[in-house]
Design a protein around this motif. Structure first.
Motif, PDB file in Angstrom:
ATOM      1  N   ARG A 210      -7.686   1.248  -3.292  1.00 28.19           N
ATOM      2  CA  ARG A 210      -6.571   1.336  -4.233  1.00 28.19           C
ATOM      3  C   ARG A 210      -6.946   0.582  -5.506  1.00 28.19           C
ATOM      4  O   ARG A 210      -7.009  -0.647  -5.517  1.00 28.19           O
ATOM      5  N   TYR A 259      -7.575  -2.100   3.821  1.00 30.23           N
ATOM      6  CA  TYR A 259      -6.327  -1.344   3.928  1.00 30.23           C
ATOM      7  C   TYR A 259      -5.153  -2.121   4.529  1.00 30.23           C
ATOM      8  O   TYR A 259      -4.111  -2.264   3.928  1.00 30.23           O
ATOM      9  N   SER A 260      -5.340  -2.583   5.757  1.00 33.57           N
ATOM     10  CA  SER A 260      -4.133  -3.007   6.472  1.00 33.57           C
ATOM     11  C   SER A 260      -3.664  -4.384   6.039  1.00 33.57           C
ATOM     12  O   SER A 260      -2.572  -4.788   6.408  1.00 33.57           O
ATOM     13  N   SER A 262      -3.371  -5.260   2.806  1.00 32.56           N
ATOM     14  CA  SER A 262      -2.934  -5.235   1.411  1.00 32.56           C
ATOM     15  C   SER A 262      -1.765  -4.265   1.257  1.00 32.56           C
ATOM     16  O   SER A 262      -1.615  -3.344   2.048  1.00 32.56           O
ATOM     17  N   PRO A 263      -0.945  -4.476   0.233  1.00 33.51           N
ATOM     18  CA  PRO A 263       0.239  -3.625   0.077  1.00 33.51           C
ATOM     19  C   PRO A 263      -0.096  -2.229  -0.447  1.00 33.51           C
ATOM     20  O   PRO A 263      -1.210  -2.004  -0.925  1.00 33.51           O
ATOM     21  N   VAL A 264       0.871  -1.315  -0.377  1.00 32.85           N
ATOM     22  CA  VAL A 264       0.623   0.064  -0.793  1.00 32.85           C
ATOM     23  C   VAL A 264       1.502   0.510  -1.967  1.00 32.85           C
ATOM     24  O   VAL A 264       1.222   1.524  -2.578  1.00 32.85           O
ATOM     25  N   ASN A 265       2.561  -0.227  -2.234  1.00 33.10           N
ATOM     26  CA  ASN A 265       3.416   0.178  -3.352  1.00 33.10           C
ATOM     27  C   ASN A 265       2.914  -0.452  -4.648  1.00 33.10           C
ATOM     28  O   ASN A 265       2.256  -1.499  -4.617  1.00 33.10           O
ATOM     29  N   MET A 269       1.299  -4.168  -5.180  1.00 32.23           N
ATOM     30  CA  MET A 269      -0.154  -4.184  -5.365  1.00 32.23           C
ATOM     31  C   MET A 269      -0.519  -5.044  -6.569  1.00 32.23           C
ATOM     32  O   MET A 269      -1.470  -5.817  -6.536  1.00 32.23           O
ATOM     33  N   ASN A 304       1.402 -10.267   2.178  1.00 33.58           N
ATOM     34  CA  ASN A 304       1.471  -8.805   2.051  1.00 33.58           C
ATOM     35  C   ASN A 304       2.741  -8.154   2.614  1.00 33.58           C
ATOM     36  O   ASN A 304       3.414  -7.403   1.897  1.00 33.58           O
ATOM     37  N   ASP A 308       5.337  -6.116   0.209  1.00 33.10           N
ATOM     38  CA  ASP A 308       5.489  -4.666   0.327  1.00 33.10           C
ATOM     39  C   ASP A 308       6.928  -4.238   0.567  1.00 33.10           C
ATOM     40  O   ASP A 308       7.223  -3.053   0.676  1.00 33.10           O
ATOM     41  N   ARG A 311       9.886  -1.894  -3.096  1.00 35.75           N
ATOM     42  CA  ARG A 311       9.423  -0.506  -3.140  1.00 35.75           C
ATOM     43  C   ARG A 311      10.418   0.355  -3.893  1.00 35.75           C
ATOM     44  O   ARG A 311      11.573  -0.023  -4.068  1.00 35.75           O
TER      45      ARG A 311
END
Lengths: 319, 428
Positions: A210, A259-260, A262-265, A269, A304, A308, A311
């Motif tokens: 990302r 990946y797991s 760290s945040p995804v939004n 991020m 994290n 997250d 959102r």
């Protein structure tokens, strides 16, 4: 009914983008190759030894844990190889063999499998192992000690340690081009800043990491280092030095983007990246450790799940 | 199959296929089947309420009611004798009843509708045309209370590779024009929007309706995305598009409506896009109730053990267990996949890569949602993680790096929530 041909039933969709964990892992290995090759070029066979041992040990530990935990064998997905690779890249080339064996055991066991394996780890496995080593065995991660027997064409002192001890006067001995081209002591895979940038760019363009996290981490590092440098130019090194020295770029493209952990939004991020970047420089400049990357990222790994929670509002939801 | 490009920094771009002024010959007419099956929603009726029995004769175009206590009916598309009536479970275990008819070689037309077809009225639509090819719930859309503000006639196809609505706009512009007038007359809804892909805009303007053109980028072609992006209305969770005053009818159904009244016959044929193994498509016209097997046979498509046959397109279709399943009013496409093209799902844990969150058009926290759904915690998924916002596009599963069947989990979750809530209401 019995001799009727059987069709495959499953739920929609019937197409897949074709991406897989295996692809992600092997392309991460590929992206890290320039940096690793430079490490082997600078530090010779010992560096190759560390990398080979680290990757193979990590895979072996994964296999052992698969067996012990009665889970399907997952070494084929390459995740263990990536953990071994990143762990090896962080180590100095001259570490004793048991450090690698112990470190990979910690990475794969404590870092990954006690939480349930791939995707369940709250922290970056390679960083868990390195942090364990830094805290438990003070000498092994000391870069000044590690390369005593080498004769380099560039200063053989750990740049970050030199800056910490001597202030900006030490920076003059390191040219930014030299740092960029791998002329510094450090972990096997951390010295070649340009190679790491190329690898990182490759991962970003492939969409395998990302980019928002990488970019905001670098921005966090640069801005904080700049502010410190502005206030005390004789004591704190400038932003470019901090970007190219130590673990910063490996952290930005390979470690913080795990990946797991760290945040995804988007907003999380950015907070995650900038926060870890700021924390890195804080530890480097006023903290107790020479390089802040390891603990800064681990700290933000912990934050994290909380981050997250920020959102966007989903379609059709009221306030 | 559209794969992820080598460099994939942006979201995947899945654009619907086009028909480029295909000649009408491309439409293949599937011969009269030997057996036709009609599926009626709702559980198997009580025996003493059944209005038909095995051995009963039905005529082509005849309206057949299933049970005395329900208004549901089906239109027999063949002439023959009822050979079987059986319960059947549809998508997600939905209870249905299937009626099979052994078809005679010659059609005997039923003229019940023909006698009243001169009267173009909503009443006749409800009575005979409640389900039209391409719009199985046509009757309930046009008779929605309170009356809808606007009807969207979709000349775009919601799923990828499916082109049957575009085919209709392209080849039947005249019937579509008259059909829109008929639609306006029977429904009383003045605003009718014809939605087409960009390249069919000129063709669509011939109908004289209000034309809106769009880039058919999946999932913008789904009703809720059309509502949001083209009409600027966001459908709240738990509401339907109709609740906001917008109804959707496919172009195919509008043409079928027009032909029904002008020819005095209930439409019997369904237009389907058949997607072959290698990805090429062909349009076929089959009687509703024709087994999929017959359609494939007529088009010389062979299937083998381990292949997949899907009713619908690649993103939101329904995989069949048997080729005996019939073509229904909502069967827009039949897709055949070779066994080497099938990407199996997995039961791996989510790795939090965030691809699903990136592609989700409803901005759902799919990464968190799947954790709850996998563990059967549906209420929390609905309340805390926006389960019910899903617009059912399937992109999450398409993009999933560990190949979790996320879409299936989401649909299961929605189904369970509906079940739990209706049980709660019943006991309240």
């Amino acid at each position: 009914m019995l001799n009727e041909k059987l069709l495959v039933g499953s739920h929609a969709p019937y197409w897949h983008s074709g991406i897989s964990i295996r692809e992600r892992s092997y392309h991460t290995l590929l992206a890290a190759l320039p940096a690793v090759l430079m490490g082997i070029y600078q530090f010779g066979i010992p560096a190759l030894r560390v990398m080979a041992l680290s990757i193979s040990c990590a895979i072996l530990w994964e296999l052992i844990l698969n067996r012990v935990m009665k889970r399907p064998v997952t070494i084929g997905d390459g995740d263990a190889a990536v953990i071994g690779l990143l762990f090896g890249m962080l180590l100095p080339a001259t570490v004793p063999w048991w450090v690698v064996v112990l470190g990979t055991a910690v990475a794969v066991t404590v870092g990954k499998w006690i939480y349930g394996g791939l995707g369940c780890n709250p922290l970056n496995p390679a960083l868990v192992a390195i942090a364990t080593l830094i805290i438990s065995y003070k000498g092994v991660m000391d870069l000044d000690q590690a390369y005593l027997n080498y004769d380099f064409s560039f200063p053989a002192a750990d740049p970050l340690k030199a800056v910490k001890a001597l202030g900006t006067a030490a920076v003059a001995r390191y040219s930014l081009t030299g740092l960029l081209m791998g002329q510094q002591v450090g972990g096997v895979g951390t010295i070649f800043a340009l190679g790491l940038m190329i690898g990182g760019l490759y991962l970003i363009l492939r969409g395998l990491i990302r980019w928002e996290i990488s970019l905001s981490y670098i921005v966090g590092v640069l801005v904080t280092a700049y502010v410190f440098n502005l206030v005390h130019p004789e004591k704190y090194a400038g932003p470019w030095f901090h970007l190219l020295a130590g673990y910063t770029l490996l952290g930005a493209f390979f470690l913080i983007t795990e990946y797991s952990s760290s945040p995804v939004n988007l907003i999380p991020m950015v907070i995650f990246g900038v926060g870890a970047g700021v924390m890195t420089i804080l530890i480097r400049n006023i903290g107790g450790f020479t390089d802040g990357v390891v603990f800064a990222i681990l700290l933000f790994n912990i934050a994290n799940p909380l981050l997250d929670k920020i959102r966007p509002r989903a379609l059709g939801r009221s306030k | 199959m559209i794969k992820r490009p080598f460099f994939a920094i942006t979201k995947p771009k899945l654009r619907g296929s086009r028909v480029w002024g295909l000649p009408k010959e491309v439409l293949v007419e599937i011969p009269l089947p030997k057996k036709a099956t009609f599926v009626v929603k709702g559980p198997f009726p009580k025996v003493d309420e059944l209005m038909i029995g095995i051995g009963d004769r039905v005529r082509t175009g005849q309206k057949v009611r299933l049970a005395t206590d329900r208004g549901d009916y089906f239109i027999s598309s063949v002439t023959g004798t009822v050979s079987n009536i059986s319960p059947r479970s549809g998508y997600m275990g939905q209870a249905c009843t299937a009626v099979s008819v052994n078809a005679a070689e010659k059609d005997q037309r039923d003229d019940e509708f023909g006698r009243v077809a001169k009267d173009v009225s909503l009443q006749n639509v409800i009575k005979y045309l409640a389900s039209l090819p391409g719009a199985p719930n046509f009757g309930s859309v046009v008779s929605f209370k309170p009356p809808l503000e606007a009807l969207v006639v979709t000349g775009v196809d919601s799923d990828l590779l499916v082109t049957k609505n575009q085919f209709v706009v392209d080849t039947e512009a005249e019937a579509l024009k008259l059909g829109i007038e008929t639609l306006r007359k029977i429904s009383g809804i003045q605003r009718i929007i014809l939605l087409v892909p960009d390249y069919l805009k000129k063709q669509a303007e011939k109908t004289g309706a209000e034309v809106r053109a769009m880039d058919p980028l999946y999932p913008d072609t789904l009703p809720r995305m059309i509502m949001k992006k083209l009409l600027g209305k966001t459908v709240p969770v738990g509401k339907r598009c109709e609740d906001l005053g917008i109804g959707f009818v496919s172009a195919e159904a509008v043409v079928a409506l027009q032909k029904a009244f002008s020819e005095g016959q209930v439409p019997l044929h369904k237009l389907v896009t058949v997607i072959k193994k290698e990805g090429s498509t062909v349009h076929a016209k089959a009687r509703i109730g024709t087994p999929v097997k017959d359609v494939l046979k007529a088009l010389q498509i062979e299937t083998f053990q381990g292949d997949r046959v899907v009713l619908g397109g690649p993103m939101a279709g329904l995989a069949l267990f048997s080729e005996e399943e019939p073509v229904e009013a909502d069967t827009n496409a039949i897709m055949v996949q070779d066994k080497v093209q099938i990407v199996p799902g997995s039961d791996s844990h989510c790795v939090n890569c965030g691809e699903c969150v990136r592609v989700c058009p409803a901005k759902m926290p799919v990464n968190m949602l799947i954790r709850y759904l996998e563990n059967g915690r549906f209420e929390e998924a609905a309340q805390g993680y926006d389960l019910l916002s899903c617009i059912e596009c399937g992109l999450c599963t398409y993009a999933c790096i560990v190949r979790i069947p996320i879409f299936q989990y989401v649909m299961l979750g929605k189904q369970e929530i509906a079940r739990i809530r209706s049980a709660e209401e019943a006991h309240a």
